[in-house]
Design a protein around this motif. Structure first.
Motif, PDB file in Angstrom:
ATOM      1  N   GLY A 161      -8.335 -11.712 -17.433  1.00 53.41           N
ATOM      2  CA  GLY A 161      -9.220 -10.560 -17.566  1.00 53.41           C
ATOM      3  C   GLY A 161      -8.409  -9.308 -17.838  1.00 53.41           C
ATOM      4  N   SER A 162      -9.031  -8.345 -18.471  1.00 47.63           N
ATOM      5  CA  SER A 162      -8.339  -7.115 -18.839  1.00 47.63           C
ATOM      6  C   SER A 162      -8.323  -6.109 -17.693  1.00 47.63           C
ATOM      7  CB  SER A 162      -9.022  -6.480 -20.050  1.00 47.63           C
ATOM      8  OG  SER A 162      -8.491  -5.197 -20.305  1.00 47.63           O
ATOM      9  N   ILE A 163      -7.226  -5.408 -17.553  1.00 46.65           N
ATOM     10  CA  ILE A 163      -7.136  -4.381 -16.502  1.00 46.65           C
ATOM     11  C   ILE A 163      -7.981  -3.147 -16.849  1.00 46.65           C
ATOM     12  CG2 ILE A 163      -4.868  -5.134 -15.708  1.00 46.65           C
ATOM     13  CD1 ILE A 163      -3.654  -2.804 -17.270  1.00 46.65           C
ATOM     14  N   THR A 164      -8.477  -3.078 -18.063  1.00 45.02           N
ATOM     15  CA  THR A 164      -9.318  -1.941 -18.452  1.00 45.02           C
ATOM     16  C   THR A 164     -10.806  -2.272 -18.386  1.00 45.02           C
ATOM     17  OG1 THR A 164      -9.283  -2.547 -20.793  1.00 45.02           O
ATOM     18  CG2 THR A 164      -7.517  -1.111 -20.005  1.00 45.02           C
ATOM     19  N   ALA A 165     -11.123  -3.459 -17.950  1.00 41.00           N
ATOM     20  CA  ALA A 165     -12.508  -3.903 -17.972  1.00 41.00           C
ATOM     21  C   ALA A 165     -13.193  -3.780 -16.612  1.00 41.00           C
ATOM     22  CB  ALA A 165     -12.564  -5.359 -18.435  1.00 41.00           C
ATOM     23  N   SER A 166     -14.500  -3.758 -16.651  1.00 45.65           N
ATOM     24  CA  SER A 166     -15.346  -3.988 -15.475  1.00 45.65           C
ATOM     25  C   SER A 166     -15.178  -2.994 -14.344  1.00 45.65           C
ATOM     26  CB  SER A 166     -15.120  -5.418 -14.930  1.00 45.65           C
ATOM     27  OG  SER A 166     -15.338  -6.372 -15.926  1.00 45.65           O
ATOM     28  N   ARG A 167     -14.723  -1.773 -14.660  1.00 40.95           N
ATOM     29  CA  ARG A 167     -14.626  -0.711 -13.647  1.00 40.95           C
ATOM     30  C   ARG A 167     -13.775  -1.107 -12.442  1.00 40.95           C
ATOM     31  NH1 ARG A 167     -17.921   3.442 -14.746  1.00 40.95           N
ATOM     32  NH2 ARG A 167     -19.535   3.121 -16.325  1.00 40.95           N
ATOM     33  N   ALA A 168     -12.779  -1.952 -12.660  1.00 35.71           N
ATOM     34  CA  ALA A 168     -11.954  -2.435 -11.555  1.00 35.71           C
ATOM     35  C   ALA A 168     -10.908  -1.410 -11.134  1.00 35.71           C
ATOM     36  CB  ALA A 168     -11.262  -3.736 -11.956  1.00 35.71           C
ATOM     37  N   TYR A 169     -10.560  -1.471  -9.869  1.00 37.12           N
ATOM     38  CA  TYR A 169      -9.473  -0.696  -9.289  1.00 37.12           C
ATOM     39  C   TYR A 169      -8.357  -1.692  -8.955  1.00 37.12           C
ATOM     40  CZ  TYR A 169     -12.455   3.429  -8.556  1.00 37.12           C
ATOM     41  OH  TYR A 169     -13.264   4.528  -8.728  1.00 37.12           O
ATOM     42  N   TRP A 170      -7.130  -1.316  -9.300  1.00 36.37           N
ATOM     43  CA  TRP A 170      -5.985  -2.199  -9.094  1.00 36.37           C
ATOM     44  C   TRP A 170      -5.074  -1.549  -8.052  1.00 36.37           C
ATOM     45  CZ3 TRP A 170      -6.789  -6.741 -11.404  1.00 36.37           C
ATOM     46  CH2 TRP A 170      -7.701  -6.768 -12.458  1.00 36.37           C
ATOM     47  N   ASN A 171      -5.020  -2.203  -6.899  1.00 33.69           N
ATOM     48  CA  ASN A 171      -4.346  -1.631  -5.736  1.00 33.69           C
ATOM     49  C   ASN A 171      -2.980  -2.258  -5.486  1.00 33.69           C
ATOM     50  OD1 ASN A 171      -6.656  -0.075  -3.971  1.00 33.69           O
ATOM     51  ND2 ASN A 171      -7.513  -1.788  -5.140  1.00 33.69           N
ATOM     52  N   TRP A 172      -2.108  -1.459  -4.933  1.00 35.74           N
ATOM     53  CA  TRP A 172      -0.876  -1.963  -4.323  1.00 35.74           C
ATOM     54  C   TRP A 172      -1.005  -1.768  -2.815  1.00 35.74           C
ATOM     55  CZ3 TRP A 172       2.689  -4.933  -6.461  1.00 35.74           C
ATOM     56  CH2 TRP A 172       2.857  -4.896  -7.848  1.00 35.74           C
ATOM     57  N   VAL A 173      -0.789  -2.881  -2.097  1.00 36.42           N
ATOM     58  CA  VAL A 173      -0.913  -2.918  -0.638  1.00 36.42           C
ATOM     59  C   VAL A 173       0.343  -3.586  -0.093  1.00 36.42           C
ATOM     60  CG1 VAL A 173      -2.257  -3.855   1.289  1.00 36.42           C
ATOM     61  CG2 VAL A 173      -3.430  -3.049  -0.767  1.00 36.42           C
ATOM     62  N   ARG A 174       0.802  -3.167   1.066  1.00 29.71           N
ATOM     63  CA  ARG A 174       1.967  -3.812   1.643  1.00 29.71           C
ATOM     64  C   ARG A 174       1.737  -4.127   3.113  1.00 29.71           C
ATOM     65  NH1 ARG A 174       6.616   0.973   1.925  1.00 29.71           N
ATOM     66  NH2 ARG A 174       5.609   2.232   3.565  1.00 29.71           N
ATOM     67  N   GLN A 175       2.526  -5.066   3.600  1.00 30.80           N
ATOM     68  CA  GLN A 175       2.474  -5.425   5.015  1.00 30.80           C
ATOM     69  C   GLN A 175       3.890  -5.566   5.550  1.00 30.80           C
ATOM     70  OE1 GLN A 175       0.317  -9.022   6.123  1.00 30.80           O
ATOM     71  NE2 GLN A 175      -0.160  -8.086   8.104  1.00 30.80           N
ATOM     72  N   PRO A 176       4.348  -4.590   6.316  1.00 30.17           N
ATOM     73  CA  PRO A 176       5.672  -4.706   6.949  1.00 30.17           C
ATOM     74  C   PRO A 176       5.651  -5.805   7.994  1.00 30.17           C
ATOM     75  CG  PRO A 176       4.925  -2.425   6.887  1.00 30.17           C
ATOM     76  CD  PRO A 176       3.750  -3.280   6.553  1.00 30.17           C
ATOM     77  N   PRO A 177       6.799  -6.344   8.334  1.00 35.42           N
ATOM     78  CA  PRO A 177       6.843  -7.417   9.328  1.00 35.42           C
ATOM     79  C   PRO A 177       6.262  -6.962  10.658  1.00 35.42           C
ATOM     80  CG  PRO A 177       9.047  -6.619   8.781  1.00 35.42           C
ATOM     81  CD  PRO A 177       8.128  -6.028   7.798  1.00 35.42           C
ATOM     82  N   GLY A 178       5.343  -7.752  11.180  1.00 33.83           N
ATOM     83  CA  GLY A 178       4.746  -7.469  12.465  1.00 33.83           C
ATOM     84  C   GLY A 178       3.748  -6.333  12.481  1.00 33.83           C
TER      85      GLY A 178
END
Length: 120
Positions: free
Chosen positions: A27-44
């Protein structure tokens, strides 16, 4: 079926800039009104939202990381890129690329995540 795949260096030295790429397929990153997130999880620790870029190119940054983070996209390659400058060991985490199908929608598609360790 949209799939997300993160890639980047597993090890980064303190004070350097971390660069991660999210490759989107199906799928295209410009389609469908999508939001593309970066999320992280530090240890613990819990999940932390870093930034997002929308289908139209609008960006948002977490206030705590705004001074160091930059998110961009390459529509020809269907990539989302995150740069995080001046990293410290506290930036050690698993980093995820996540799709959100709309502004008020829950996250519905996660990449497998990539481990990043900041160490000299």
């Amino acid at each position: 079926q949209v799939q997300l795949q993160e890639s980047g260096p597993g090890l980064v030295k303190p004070s350097q800039t971390l660069s991660l790429t999210c490759t989107v397929s199906g799928g295209s990153i410009t389609a469908s009104r999508a939001y593309w997130n970066w999320v992280r999880q530090p240890p613990g620790k819990g999940l932390e939202c870093i930034a997002y870029i929308t289908y139209s190119g609008t960006t948002y940054y977490s206030p705590s990381l705004k001074s160091r983070a930059s998110v961009s996209r390459d529509t020809s390659r269907n990539h989302i890129t995150l740069h995080l400058s001046s990293v410290t060991p506290e930036d050690t985490a698993v980093y995820y690329c996540v799709r959100q199908p709309g502004v008020l929608a829950p996250f519905d598609n996660w990449g497998q995540g990539t481990q990043v360790t900041v160490s000299s």
